[in-house]
Scaffold this motif. Structure first.
Motif, mmCIF file in Angstrom:
data_model
loop_
_atom_site.group_PDB
_atom_site.id
_atom_site.type_symbol
_atom_site.label_atom_id
_atom_site.label_comp_id
_atom_site.label_asym_id
_atom_site.label_seq_id
_atom_site.Cartn_x
_atom_site.Cartn_y
_atom_site.Cartn_z
ATOM 1 N N SER A 1 0.788 -1.325 -0.078
ATOM 2 C CA SER A 1 0.023 -0.151 -0.037
ATOM 3 C C SER A 1 0.901 1.196 -0.056
ATOM 4 C CB SER A 1 -1.011 0.000 1.342
ATOM 5 O OG SER A 1 -0.121 0.357 2.346
ATOM 6 N N GLU A 2 0.282 2.199 -0.583
ATOM 7 C CA GLU A 2 1.060 3.583 -0.697
ATOM 8 C C GLU A 2 1.603 4.202 0.568
ATOM 9 O OE1 GLU A 2 0.162 7.406 -3.434
ATOM 10 O OE2 GLU A 2 -1.474 7.042 -1.809
ATOM 11 N N HIS A 3 0.756 3.967 1.592
ATOM 12 C CA HIS A 3 1.151 4.582 3.027
ATOM 13 C C HIS A 3 2.376 3.776 3.562
ATOM 14 C CE1 HIS A 3 0.807 6.410 6.989
ATOM 15 N NE2 HIS A 3 0.763 5.232 7.316
ATOM 16 N N GLN A 4 2.268 2.423 3.649
ATOM 17 C CA GLN A 4 3.148 1.585 3.994
ATOM 18 C C GLN A 4 4.451 1.658 3.200
ATOM 19 O OE1 GLN A 4 1.571 -2.213 4.480
ATOM 20 N NE2 GLN A 4 2.336 -2.270 6.722
ATOM 21 N N GLY A 5 4.372 1.570 1.968
ATOM 22 C CA GLY A 5 5.460 1.545 1.048
ATOM 23 C C GLY A 5 6.212 2.953 1.021
ATOM 24 N N LEU A 6 5.694 4.008 1.107
ATOM 25 C CA LEU A 6 6.393 5.175 1.073
ATOM 26 C C LEU A 6 7.326 5.378 2.493
ATOM 27 C CD1 LEU A 6 3.846 7.704 -0.200
ATOM 28 C CD2 LEU A 6 5.862 6.840 -1.391
ATOM 29 N N ALA A 7 6.598 4.996 3.279
ATOM 30 C CA ALA A 7 7.429 5.021 4.870
ATOM 31 C C ALA A 7 8.492 3.987 4.664
ATOM 32 C CB ALA A 7 6.571 4.501 5.878
ATOM 33 N N ALA A 8 8.551 2.672 4.202
ATOM 34 C CA ALA A 8 9.213 1.732 4.133
ATOM 35 C C ALA A 8 10.483 2.042 3.017
ATOM 36 C CB ALA A 8 8.869 0.483 3.820
ATOM 37 N N ALA A 9 10.199 2.647 1.952
ATOM 38 C CA ALA A 9 10.963 3.122 1.006
ATOM 39 C C ALA A 9 12.268 4.044 1.434
ATOM 40 C CB ALA A 9 10.508 3.760 -0.189
ATOM 41 N N ALA A 10 11.949 4.744 2.452
ATOM 42 C CA ALA A 10 12.849 5.869 2.928
ATOM 43 C C ALA A 10 13.792 5.154 3.717
ATOM 44 C CB ALA A 10 12.122 6.664 3.985
ATOM 45 N N ALA A 11 13.749 3.876 4.242
ATOM 46 C CA ALA A 11 14.703 3.108 5.170
ATOM 47 C C ALA A 11 15.275 1.953 4.320
ATOM 48 C CB ALA A 11 13.947 2.482 6.224
ATOM 49 N N LEU A 12 14.985 1.850 2.812
ATOM 50 C CA LEU A 12 15.493 0.693 2.190
ATOM 51 C C LEU A 12 16.235 1.126 0.986
ATOM 52 C CD1 LEU A 12 12.261 -1.188 2.041
ATOM 53 C CD2 LEU A 12 14.332 -1.834 3.407
ATOM 54 N N ARG A 13 17.426 0.374 0.854
ATOM 55 C CA ARG A 13 18.255 0.570 -0.570
ATOM 56 C C ARG A 13 17.683 -0.326 -1.618
ATOM 57 N NH1 ARG A 13 24.147 -0.381 1.395
ATOM 58 N NH2 ARG A 13 23.719 -1.880 -0.267
ATOM 59 N N GLY A 14 17.870 0.056 -2.914
ATOM 60 C CA GLY A 14 17.287 -0.763 -3.865
ATOM 61 C C GLY A 14 16.309 0.024 -4.550
ATOM 62 N N PRO A 15 15.907 -0.473 -5.840
ATOM 63 C CA PRO A 15 14.809 0.158 -6.734
ATOM 64 C C PRO A 15 13.414 -0.042 -6.054
ATOM 65 C CG PRO A 15 15.835 -1.542 -7.901
ATOM 66 C CD PRO A 15 16.452 -1.530 -6.575
ATOM 67 N N SER A 16 12.518 1.164 -6.145
ATOM 68 C CA SER A 16 11.235 1.220 -5.636
ATOM 69 C C SER A 16 10.483 2.158 -6.431
ATOM 70 C CB SER A 16 11.204 1.425 -4.098
ATOM 71 O OG SER A 16 11.855 2.365 -3.879
ATOM 72 N N ILE A 17 9.415 1.878 -6.940
ATOM 73 C CA ILE A 17 8.440 2.514 -7.815
ATOM 74 C C ILE A 17 7.141 3.016 -6.997
ATOM 75 C CG2 ILE A 17 7.085 2.571 -9.844
ATOM 76 C CD1 ILE A 17 8.865 0.230 -10.912
ATOM 77 N N HIS A 18 6.782 4.419 -7.152
ATOM 78 C CA HIS A 18 5.763 4.599 -6.477
ATOM 79 C C HIS A 18 4.746 4.895 -7.828
ATOM 80 C CE1 HIS A 18 3.082 8.195 -4.496
ATOM 81 N NE2 HIS A 18 2.549 7.034 -4.303
ATOM 82 N N ASP A 19 3.535 4.514 -7.560
ATOM 83 C CA ASP A 19 2.475 4.293 -8.380
ATOM 84 C C ASP A 19 1.100 5.088 -8.002
ATOM 85 O OD1 ASP A 19 0.384 4.338 -10.243
ATOM 86 O OD2 ASP A 19 0.407 2.029 -10.541
ATOM 87 N N PRO A 20 1.057 6.721 -7.874
ATOM 88 C CA PRO A 20 0.092 7.231 -7.317
ATOM 89 C C PRO A 20 -1.043 7.039 -7.715
ATOM 90 C CG PRO A 20 1.910 8.921 -8.180
ATOM 91 C CD PRO A 20 1.968 7.444 -8.725
ATOM 92 N N SER A 21 -1.490 6.490 -9.036
ATOM 93 C CA SER A 21 -2.844 6.244 -9.325
ATOM 94 C C SER A 21 -3.237 5.048 -8.832
ATOM 95 C CB SER A 21 -2.992 6.189 -11.049
ATOM 96 O OG SER A 21 -2.048 5.162 -11.580
ATOM 97 N N GLY A 22 -2.453 4.028 -8.557
ATOM 98 C CA GLY A 22 -2.733 2.662 -7.889
ATOM 99 C C GLY A 22 -2.624 2.688 -6.609
#
Length: 144
Positions: free
Chosen positions: A45-66
């Motif tokens: 989910s966007e909420h969990q993913g955005l928070a987790a991405a800040a603490a992780l290395r490696g490629p991550s994609i945000h899909d705002p519409s999804g």
């Protein structure tokens, strides 16, 4: 080569036709790439993913519409974290080209650098688990 060029080569290698993929990457904002061979993607989910991405290395994609975040992980990753799913073989993902780092559309929170580094699935699981525990704890606090 620059990091963007290295990343473009790395992304194109995931396509069954890398030459076709390189043309798309050079002329579009997004490309549709298969999952499961070079990498899989954990969808959060966007909420969990955005928070987790800040603490992780490696490629991550945000899909705002999804309203979700995709973390590129090793192919055949075994995944069992609640509230998320691992997409692998027989799935395709809309991937932004390496230079796309803001909306509109899907964009990289952390773009690949071409080295092949992926998000460590165990670190991702730990980040998501820690956030679930803290969210559950916050929800159980009674208001006066």
């Amino acid at each position: 080569m620059s990091t963007i060029e290295d990343a473009a080569v790395w992304l194109a290698a995931a396509d069954p036709d890398p030459i076709h993929a390189r043309r798309w990457i050079g002329s579009a904002r997004i490309i549709l790439l298969p999952l499961g061979e070079r990498w899989s993607a954990v969808k959060v989910s966007e909420h969990q993913g955005l928070a987790a991405a800040a603490a992780l290395r490696g490629p991550s994609i945000h899909d705002p519409s999804g309203q979700c975040v995709y973390f590129l992980v090793a192919p055949h990753t075994v995944w069992d974290a609640p509230g998320s799913e691992c997409l692998g073989e027989s799935y395709w993902l809309t991937v932004p080209t390496p230079a796309v780092k803001e909306p509109p559309g899907p964009y990289w929170l952390r773009a690949p650098d071409g080295s092949g580094q992926l998000v460590d699935a165990e670190e991702l699981r730990a980040q998501l688990g820690a956030r679930s525990v803290s969210a559950a704890g916050a929800a159980s606090v009674k208001q006066p």
